[in-house]
Motif scaffolding. Structure first.
Motif, PDB file in Angstrom:
ATOM      1  N   GLY A 278       0.809  -1.222   0.000  1.00 28.93           N
ATOM      2  CA  GLY A 278       0.000   0.000   0.000  1.00 28.93           C
ATOM      3  C   GLY A 278       0.835   1.260   0.000  1.00 28.93           C
ATOM      4  O   GLY A 278       0.317   2.362  -0.212  1.00 28.93           O
ATOM      5  N   TYR A 279       2.135   1.111   0.247  1.00 30.42           N
ATOM      6  CA  TYR A 279       3.080   2.233   0.238  1.00 30.42           C
ATOM      7  C   TYR A 279       4.466   1.599   0.200  1.00 30.42           C
ATOM      8  O   TYR A 279       4.608   0.391   0.431  1.00 30.42           O
ATOM      9  N   GLY A 280       5.467   2.412  -0.089  1.00 29.20           N
ATOM     10  CA  GLY A 280       6.816   1.872  -0.174  1.00 29.20           C
ATOM     11  C   GLY A 280       7.252   1.272   1.152  1.00 29.20           C
ATOM     12  O   GLY A 280       7.223   1.944   2.193  1.00 29.20           O
ATOM     13  N   THR A 281       7.645   0.001   1.125  1.00 26.51           N
ATOM     14  CA  THR A 281       8.064  -0.677   2.353  1.00 26.51           C
ATOM     15  C   THR A 281       9.298   0.009   2.950  1.00 26.51           C
ATOM     16  O   THR A 281      10.252   0.329   2.246  1.00 26.51           O
ATOM     17  N   ILE A 282       9.226   0.217   4.264  1.00 26.69           N
ATOM     18  CA  ILE A 282      10.373   0.777   4.991  1.00 26.69           C
ATOM     19  C   ILE A 282      11.054  -0.388   5.697  1.00 26.69           C
ATOM     20  O   ILE A 282      10.515  -0.944   6.657  1.00 26.69           O
ATOM     21  N   ALA A 283      12.197  -0.804   5.160  1.00 29.82           N
ATOM     22  CA  ALA A 283      12.976  -1.890   5.775  1.00 29.82           C
ATOM     23  C   ALA A 283      14.275  -1.254   6.245  1.00 29.82           C
ATOM     24  O   ALA A 283      15.231  -1.120   5.491  1.00 29.82           O
ATOM     25  N   LEU A 292      12.582   8.484   8.924  1.00 29.80           N
ATOM     26  CA  LEU A 292      11.173   8.074   9.042  1.00 29.80           C
ATOM     27  C   LEU A 292      10.675   7.306   7.826  1.00 29.80           C
ATOM     28  O   LEU A 292       9.998   6.295   7.962  1.00 29.80           O
ATOM     29  N   HIS A 293      10.985   7.823   6.644  1.00 26.37           N
ATOM     30  CA  HIS A 293      10.532   7.131   5.431  1.00 26.37           C
ATOM     31  C   HIS A 293      11.736   6.579   4.667  1.00 26.37           C
ATOM     32  O   HIS A 293      11.998   6.959   3.527  1.00 26.37           O
ATOM     33  N   TRP A 294      12.459   5.676   5.326  1.00 29.38           N
ATOM     34  CA  TRP A 294      13.612   5.040   4.686  1.00 29.38           C
ATOM     35  C   TRP A 294      13.107   3.991   3.700  1.00 29.38           C
ATOM     36  O   TRP A 294      12.716   2.891   4.095  1.00 29.38           O
ATOM     37  N   LEU A 309      10.642  -2.534  10.506  1.00 32.08           N
ATOM     38  CA  LEU A 309       9.915  -2.895   9.286  1.00 32.08           C
ATOM     39  C   LEU A 309       8.518  -2.266   9.349  1.00 32.08           C
ATOM     40  O   LEU A 309       7.718  -2.599  10.226  1.00 32.08           O
ATOM     41  N   ASP A 310       8.274  -1.343   8.428  1.00 32.63           N
ATOM     42  CA  ASP A 310       6.979  -0.656   8.327  1.00 32.63           C
ATOM     43  C   ASP A 310       6.414  -1.031   6.967  1.00 32.63           C
ATOM     44  O   ASP A 310       6.920  -0.580   5.931  1.00 32.63           O
ATOM     45  N   ALA A 311       5.388  -1.876   6.951  1.00 34.91           N
ATOM     46  CA  ALA A 311       4.935  -2.435   5.672  1.00 34.91           C
ATOM     47  C   ALA A 311       3.450  -2.780   5.748  1.00 34.91           C
ATOM     48  O   ALA A 311       2.919  -3.087   6.811  1.00 34.91           O
ATOM     49  N   ALA A 321      -3.126  -2.184   4.804  1.00 36.89           N
ATOM     50  CA  ALA A 321      -2.707  -2.187   6.201  1.00 36.89           C
ATOM     51  C   ALA A 321      -1.502  -1.251   6.335  1.00 36.89           C
ATOM     52  O   ALA A 321      -0.923  -0.822   5.329  1.00 36.89           O
ATOM     53  N   ASP A 322      -1.132  -0.929   7.554  1.00 35.92           N
ATOM     54  CA  ASP A 322       0.036  -0.079   7.816  1.00 35.92           C
ATOM     55  C   ASP A 322       0.558  -0.471   9.194  1.00 35.92           C
ATOM     56  O   ASP A 322       0.032  -0.012  10.212  1.00 35.92           O
ATOM     57  N   VAL A 323       1.552  -1.353   9.203  1.00 35.09           N
ATOM     58  CA  VAL A 323       1.996  -1.969  10.453  1.00 35.09           C
ATOM     59  C   VAL A 323       3.509  -1.816  10.587  1.00 35.09           C
ATOM     60  O   VAL A 323       4.241  -1.939   9.601  1.00 35.09           O
ATOM     61  N   GLY A 404      -0.419   8.971  14.646  1.00 34.46           N
ATOM     62  CA  GLY A 404      -1.236   8.091  13.816  1.00 34.46           C
ATOM     63  C   GLY A 404      -2.006   8.861  12.774  1.00 34.46           C
ATOM     64  O   GLY A 404      -1.848  10.077  12.612  1.00 34.46           O
ATOM     65  N   HIS A 405      -2.851   8.140  12.071  1.00 36.40           N
ATOM     66  CA  HIS A 405      -3.632   8.712  10.967  1.00 36.40           C
ATOM     67  C   HIS A 405      -4.722   7.727  10.588  1.00 36.40           C
ATOM     68  O   HIS A 405      -4.653   6.545  10.929  1.00 36.40           O
ATOM     69  N   MET A 406      -5.703   8.241   9.842  1.00 39.82           N
ATOM     70  CA  MET A 406      -6.760   7.362   9.335  1.00 39.82           C
ATOM     71  C   MET A 406      -6.185   6.403   8.293  1.00 39.82           C
ATOM     72  O   MET A 406      -5.200   6.724   7.621  1.00 39.82           O
ATOM     73  N   VAL A 411      -3.100   4.857   2.504  1.00 36.03           N
ATOM     74  CA  VAL A 411      -2.441   4.645   3.793  1.00 36.03           C
ATOM     75  C   VAL A 411      -2.671   5.854   4.689  1.00 36.03           C
ATOM     76  O   VAL A 411      -2.951   5.690   5.884  1.00 36.03           O
ATOM     77  N   HIS A 412      -2.534   7.048   4.145  1.00 34.77           N
ATOM     78  CA  HIS A 412      -2.912   8.251   4.908  1.00 34.77           C
ATOM     79  C   HIS A 412      -4.288   8.654   4.393  1.00 34.77           C
ATOM     80  O   HIS A 412      -4.425   9.545   3.561  1.00 34.77           O
ATOM     81  N   ASP A 413      -5.287   7.941   4.870  1.00 36.19           N
ATOM     82  CA  ASP A 413      -6.635   8.064   4.315  1.00 36.19           C
ATOM     83  C   ASP A 413      -7.273   9.395   4.735  1.00 36.19           C
ATOM     84  O   ASP A 413      -6.882   9.990   5.746  1.00 36.19           O
ATOM     85  N   VAL A 435      -2.023   3.642  15.389  1.00 37.66           N
ATOM     86  CA  VAL A 435      -1.398   4.222  16.585  1.00 37.66           C
ATOM     87  C   VAL A 435       0.062   3.799  16.512  1.00 37.66           C
ATOM     88  O   VAL A 435       0.375   2.606  16.566  1.00 37.66           O
ATOM     89  N   GLU A 436       0.961   4.781  16.337  1.00 38.09           N
ATOM     90  CA  GLU A 436       2.335   4.457  15.964  1.00 38.09           C
ATOM     91  C   GLU A 436       3.373   5.406  16.562  1.00 38.09           C
ATOM     92  O   GLU A 436       4.071   6.123  15.839  1.00 38.09           O
ATOM     93  N   PRO A 437       3.503   5.393  17.888  1.00 40.98           N
ATOM     94  CA  PRO A 437       4.542   6.237  18.477  1.00 40.98           C
ATOM     95  C   PRO A 437       5.933   5.707  18.137  1.00 40.98           C
ATOM     96  O   PRO A 437       6.103   4.524  17.798  1.00 40.98           O
ATOM     97  N   ILE A 459       6.454   1.358  16.855  1.00 39.50           N
ATOM     98  CA  ILE A 459       5.499   0.236  16.907  1.00 39.50           C
ATOM     99  C   ILE A 459       4.176   0.787  16.388  1.00 39.50           C
ATOM    100  O   ILE A 459       3.702   1.816  16.871  1.00 39.50           O
ATOM    101  N   GLU A 460       3.607   0.106  15.399  1.00 42.41           N
ATOM    102  CA  GLU A 460       2.416   0.640  14.735  1.00 42.41           C
ATOM    103  C   GLU A 460       1.367  -0.449  14.556  1.00 42.41           C
ATOM    104  O   GLU A 460       1.650  -1.518  14.013  1.00 42.41           O
ATOM    105  N   ASP A 461       0.165  -0.151  15.019  1.00 48.20           N
ATOM    106  CA  ASP A 461      -0.957  -1.082  14.851  1.00 48.20           C
ATOM    107  C   ASP A 461      -2.159  -0.370  14.247  1.00 48.20           C
ATOM    108  O   ASP A 461      -2.241   0.858  14.273  1.00 48.20           O
TER     109      ASP A 461
HETATM  110  N1  GLY Z   1       3.996   3.907   6.626  1.00 50.35           N
HETATM  111  C1  GLY Z   1       3.809   5.301   6.739  1.00 50.35           C
HETATM  112  C2  GLY Z   1       3.195   5.629   8.013  1.00 50.35           C
HETATM  113  O1  GLY Z   1       3.307   4.863   8.939  1.00 50.35           O
HETATM  114  O2  GLY Z   1       2.505   6.596   8.141  1.00 50.35           O
END
Ligand code: GLY
Ligand code: MN
Ligand code: MN
Length: 493
Positions: A278-283, A292-294, A309-311, A321-323, A404-406, A411-413, A435-437, A459-461
């Motif tokens: 849904g967006y470029g994977t951050i590994a 932040l957006h590696w 890993l943000d994917a 999803a955005d985890v 966080g975001h919608m 992904v940023h709805d 929720v991703e502090p 950590i993002e859920d």
């Molecule tokens: N993956 C981008 C963000 O967490 O907002």
């Protein structure tokens, strides 16, 4: 495979007013179609079976899309509304980026095809909705095999009749759309930014400010998800969970010691089970986790480092999803990594606990930021008191982003929603948000002790607001540090 390019061909055939024919004649005059013998042209025209699908039923989301169109109709009575899906974008020379239809169009139709346009024409008390789509390729004029977007090159499309059944929508040939958008007195709005051709047709007939109101309304229409959308978001998260498991299984393999390998491993799951990521994977391994957006993902993955890993898998219906998980590559956090990780976990727990109907949207952010400010003061990185830190926002040097975001089709709805309905708004059942502090200590940050430098944790859920609280859609992925460690051990066997 490249198309053959023909020598100049000036044969146009009979003049005609039909746009499709005119386009074909223009292409032939420009020499875009290769010259072929009359015998071959004749041979290609006939001998094809009738493949029309006659036993179709409306797609599952058709009734939900109709409800969304009804809400749109009620908001703009008496106005013509034009919502394009968008066009292919050139990547280089004659190659294009994979097509992804605009979220506004997908939300209102369930369709994902390129060049398509939804038009709501005022009629009676409401609107008549029509989908303008690319039809099956013409076999009479050779388009199906001589045009780069002909079905012989790109695959079969639905016929307009098939699309009408699947979408529950009257459908017409998009190449005739100009005739269906008359220059009359009907006030017209278009969602800008997706289809320059459609905007050209409407040039001078719409107004940027009024068009923006349409975009804003469509963004706000997506703030609360319906039951079908929540199911799709859960599917996106479930695939994402499997993608994270795939990554953990290869984390200690010799060939896996690069961020690209991690990205590729996750991508395999996204493509097999969904449409894409849904967006470029951050590994991001080691100090890259503090960017932040590696998404370059061109670094090594070393034992002893953390891997952030943000994917997110995007489903075939285009919900993402955005985890994020921050994993010890060795399988065990060092003492300092654990201290920082546990602080972020505590902040996330406070944030998730603040997600409930009736709460202000900002509450979960404030709750998480407070925990992180307390930790930074406790560790001697910031001077207290905490209230002063929070008032001045000093913790943000290390927390960097909103909490966080919608989440939804984007992904940023809902990004065009007004401040009063989103950031300054109130949570309602059916909203889904992340929720991703995080805490990020840059490698060159001289304000923190040496040993902190180069550590980044997020950590993002994905959290659904329910009638009486919330449900963590990504709860299947462990979050607590000791649970993460035993999860890694279990998957490594
Ligand atoms: N993956 C981008 C963000 O967490 O907002
Ligand atoms: Mn996010
Ligand atoms: Mn993310």
């Amino acid at each position: 495979m490249a198309e053959e390019r023909a020598p100049e061909n000036t044969e146009g055939g009979p003049e005609t007013d039909r746009p499709a024919d005119q386009a074909e004649i223009k292409q032939r005059k420009n020499g875009l179609y290769p010259a072929v013998s009359d015998e071959l042209a004749e041979l290609m025209k006939s001998g094809w079976a009738d493949t029309e699908l006659r036993d179709l039923r409306p797609a599952d989301q058709a009734e939900y899309a109709a409800e969304r169109r009804a809400a749109l109709s009620a908001r703009f009575p008496g106005e013509r509304l034009v919502i394009p899906a968008g066009n292919l974008k050139t990547r280089s020379n004659d190659t294009d980026y994979p097509f992804r239809a605009s979220s506004e169009y997908v939300h209102l139709t369930g369709d994902q095809t390129q060049d398509a346009v939804l038009v709501l024409e005022p009629e009676g008390d409401g609107h008549r909705a029509t989908g303008y789509l690319l039809p099956r390729s013409n076999r009479e004029n050779g388009e199906f095999w001589l045009d780069g977007q002909g079905e012989l090159w790109v695959g079969r499309r639905h016929s307009l009749g098939e699309a009408a059944v699947l979408l529950g929508l009257e459908c017409h040939d998009v190449r005739e759309i100009a005739d269906h958008l008359p220059d009359d007195q009907v006030p017209t709005r278009v969602v800008r930014g997706y289809d320059a051709g459609v905007e050209r047709i409407l040039d001078g007939r719409t107004d940027a400010g009024r068009d923006e109101e349409l975009k804003t309304f469509l963004s706000e229409l997506r703030l609360v998800k319906d039951a079908w959308e929540i199911g799709e978001l859960q599917r996106a998260v479930d695939s994402t969970v499997r993608g994270f498991e795939d990554v953990v299984k290869v984390l200690d393999k010799a060939e896996a010691t690069s961020e690209r390998y991690i990205e590729g491993t996750f991508f395999l799951r996204a493509r097999v089970e969904g449409n894409d990521v849904g967006y470029g994977t951050i590994a991001a391994a080691g100090p890259h986790a503090t960017t932040l957006h590696w998404v370059r993902n061109d670094g090594p993955v070393r034992s002893g480092d953390l891997l952030l890993l943000d994917a997110g898998v995007e489903t075939t219906s285009l919900y993402t999803a955005d985890v994020t998980r921050t994993l010890p590559v060795s399988g065990t956090y060092t003492e300092l990594q654990r201290k920082i990780y546990d602080a972020v976990y505590e902040a996330q727990e406070a944030g998730i606990a603040a997600v409930r109907p009736g709460a202000k949207y900002r509450d979960f952010h404030d709750a998480a930021q407070r925990v992180l400010a307390v930790k930074l003061v406790e560790w001697g990185i910031l001077e207290g008191p905490v209230e002063r830190v929070l008032e001045l926002g000093l913790q943000r040097r290390w927390t960097l982003h909103g909490t966080g975001h919608m989440l939804g089709l984007d992904v940023h709805d809902c990004a065009q929603a007004r401040t009063e309905t989103y950031v300054d708004g109130t949570l309602e059942p059916g909203m889904v948000l992340t929720v991703e502090p995080g805490l990020y200590f840059q490698a060159d940050d001289l304000t923190v002790p040496q040993e902190y430098r180069g550590i980044g944790v997020r950590i993002e859920d994905d959290i659904l607001v329910t009638e009486d609280g919330n449900r963590n859609l990504s709860a299947a992925l462990p979050r607590r540090s000791d649970e993460v460690e035993s999860w890694i051990r279990g998957l490594r066997g």
